[in-house]
Design a protein around this motif. Structure first.
Motif, short mmCIF file in Angstrom:
data_model
loop_
_atom_site.label_atom_id
_atom_site.label_comp_id
_atom_site.label_asym_id
_atom_site.label_seq_id
_atom_site.Cartn_x
_atom_site.Cartn_y
_atom_site.Cartn_z
N GLN A 61 3.26 43.29 -21.82
CA GLN A 61 2.25 44.31 -21.54
C GLN A 61 0.83 43.82 -21.79
O GLN A 61 -0.13 44.31 -21.19
CB GLN A 61 2.51 45.57 -22.39
CG GLN A 61 3.81 46.29 -22.05
CD GLN A 61 5.01 45.73 -22.78
OE1 GLN A 61 4.96 44.61 -23.26
NE2 GLN A 61 6.09 46.50 -22.86
N LYS A 62 0.68 42.85 -22.67
CA LYS A 62 -0.63 42.31 -23.00
C LYS A 62 -1.31 41.67 -21.79
O LYS A 62 -2.54 41.53 -21.74
CB LYS A 62 -0.52 41.28 -24.13
CG LYS A 62 -0.31 41.86 -25.52
CD LYS A 62 -1.63 42.34 -26.10
CE LYS A 62 -1.50 42.66 -27.57
NZ LYS A 62 -2.80 43.06 -28.15
N ARG A 67 -1.26 42.76 -18.68
CA ARG A 67 -1.54 43.68 -17.58
C ARG A 67 -2.99 43.65 -17.15
O ARG A 67 -3.30 43.74 -15.96
CB ARG A 67 -1.15 45.11 -18.00
CG ARG A 67 0.36 45.34 -18.02
CD ARG A 67 0.69 46.74 -18.49
NE ARG A 67 2.14 46.95 -18.52
CZ ARG A 67 2.73 48.01 -19.07
NH1 ARG A 67 1.97 48.96 -19.63
NH2 ARG A 67 4.04 48.14 -19.04
N LYS A 68 -3.93 43.52 -18.10
CA LYS A 68 -5.35 43.52 -17.75
C LYS A 68 -5.74 42.26 -16.97
O LYS A 68 -6.81 42.19 -16.38
CB LYS A 68 -6.21 43.66 -18.99
CG LYS A 68 -6.11 42.50 -19.98
CD LYS A 68 -6.89 42.76 -21.25
CE LYS A 68 -8.37 42.82 -20.99
NZ LYS A 68 -9.15 42.94 -22.25
N TYR A 69 -4.83 41.26 -16.96
CA TYR A 69 -5.10 40.02 -16.22
C TYR A 69 -4.18 39.91 -15.00
O TYR A 69 -3.91 38.81 -14.51
CB TYR A 69 -4.89 38.81 -17.14
CG TYR A 69 -5.74 38.85 -18.37
CD1 TYR A 69 -7.10 38.54 -18.33
CD2 TYR A 69 -5.20 39.24 -19.60
CE1 TYR A 69 -7.89 38.59 -19.45
CE2 TYR A 69 -6.00 39.30 -20.74
CZ TYR A 69 -7.33 38.98 -20.66
OH TYR A 69 -8.12 39.04 -21.78
N ALA A 70 -3.72 41.08 -14.50
CA ALA A 70 -2.76 41.10 -13.39
C ALA A 70 -3.34 40.46 -12.13
O ALA A 70 -2.60 39.96 -11.27
CB ALA A 70 -2.33 42.54 -13.10
N HIS A 71 -4.67 40.44 -12.00
CA HIS A 71 -5.31 39.86 -10.82
C HIS A 71 -5.34 38.34 -10.87
O HIS A 71 -5.74 37.68 -9.91
CB HIS A 71 -6.74 40.38 -10.69
CG HIS A 71 -7.61 40.07 -11.89
ND1 HIS A 71 -7.39 40.63 -13.13
CD2 HIS A 71 -8.68 39.25 -12.01
CE1 HIS A 71 -8.31 40.17 -13.97
NE2 HIS A 71 -9.10 39.33 -13.32
N SER A 131 -14.65 38.19 -19.39
CA SER A 131 -14.75 37.85 -17.98
C SER A 131 -13.84 36.68 -17.68
O SER A 131 -13.35 36.00 -18.56
CB SER A 131 -16.20 37.48 -17.64
OG SER A 131 -16.56 36.29 -18.30
N ASN A 132 -13.60 36.41 -16.36
CA ASN A 132 -12.72 35.32 -15.97
C ASN A 132 -13.23 33.97 -16.47
O ASN A 132 -12.46 33.05 -16.68
CB ASN A 132 -12.59 35.27 -14.44
CG ASN A 132 -11.83 36.47 -13.92
OD1 ASN A 132 -11.34 37.29 -14.69
ND2 ASN A 132 -11.73 36.58 -12.61
#
Length: 248
Positions: A58-59, A61-65, A2-3
């Motif tokens: 690429q690592k 990407r899941k934290y793009a937000h 989680s954040n």
């Protein structure tokens, strides 16, 4: 994750590194980013022996937000304990104190399972190295059934130094190795404090730690399988040590 379990962005990570209570476990930096700002992060992390990994873009990407600037710091859900304080506290409370050291256990599920068993068998604290160890994260917490919150976890720069400190404190150090000449059932365990070192079933315990130990033990293997999962092997040995304590 989680954040709440990451710190992101160059400025945020720098400020977190300046805070001794931040509990940063590791840091990702992009291997394609040549920002000079990275150097400040790297220097601060090195001072605190925090692992820095240079990873492909690429690592992230899941934290793009997140406005991460291609740098993410992962925060441990627990506060790590101090080795000297835990040893002193355990020795004051019991003359049969037990300690567990893990050498190269890099699977979070194995780590969580071991911590769960260690807490159940009365281990005083678990000692892991900063490098070459699985992190304490959400999966570790889940696999341990929350035992990470009930058992002190100590992180050290070098496991061998921890072995020497334990021995200097009057604690016998046993290693579990398939190369040992005697099984746990053939080995006498003197009364008094004891530390057990377990290694990953792949590489096993380092040669330096094996050489420094007071005794080396193994589990009997009657079938064709060459070794046990480290979490299973650790559970068998810890409960055998507990059984002997209860009989005394």
């Amino acid at each position: 994750m989680s954040n709440k379990e990451v710190v992101f962005g160059i400025h945020g990570i720098k400020e977190a590194l300046k805070n001794e209570d931040s509990q940063i476990e590791s840091i990702w930096l992009s291997k394609n980013n040549k920002s000079k700002e990275y150097h400040g992060i790297i220097d601060l992390a090195k001072e605190q022996s925090i692992k820095v990994s240079f990873v492909p873009p690429q690592k992230f990407r899941k934290y793009a937000h997140l406005n991460h600037q291609e740098c993410i710091a992962f925060v441990s859900p627990i506060s790590y304990a101090d080795l000297e304080e835990e040893v002193e506290k355990s020795l004051e409370n019991s003359n049969t104190a037990r300690f567990l050291l893990l050498d190269g256990v890099t699977d979070v599920r194995n780590l969580g399972g071991i911590i769960r068993t260690a807490e159940a068998t009365g281990i005083g604290c678990v000692i892991i190295p900063i490098n070459n160890s699985a992190p304490i994260n959400n999966e570790t917490v889940k696999t341990s059934s929350g035992a990470v919150y009930n058992l002190p976890i100590v992180r050290v720069n070098h496991l061998l130094d921890a072995v020497y400190y334990l021995q200097a404190s009057g604690i016998k150090v046993f290693t579990a190795s398939e190369k040992a000449s005697k099984t746990i059932y053939e080995t006498s365990v003197e009364k008094g404090p004891l530390a057990l070192v377990m290694g990953d079933e792949g590489k096993g315990i380092s040669k330096q730690v094996l050489k420094a130990a007071d005794k080396s033990i193994k589990l009997p293997m009657l079938g064709k399988t060459g070794s046990l999962n480290v979490s299973v092997a650790c559970g068998v040995i810890l409960y055998e040590l507990l059984r002997r304590n209860l009989e005394d």
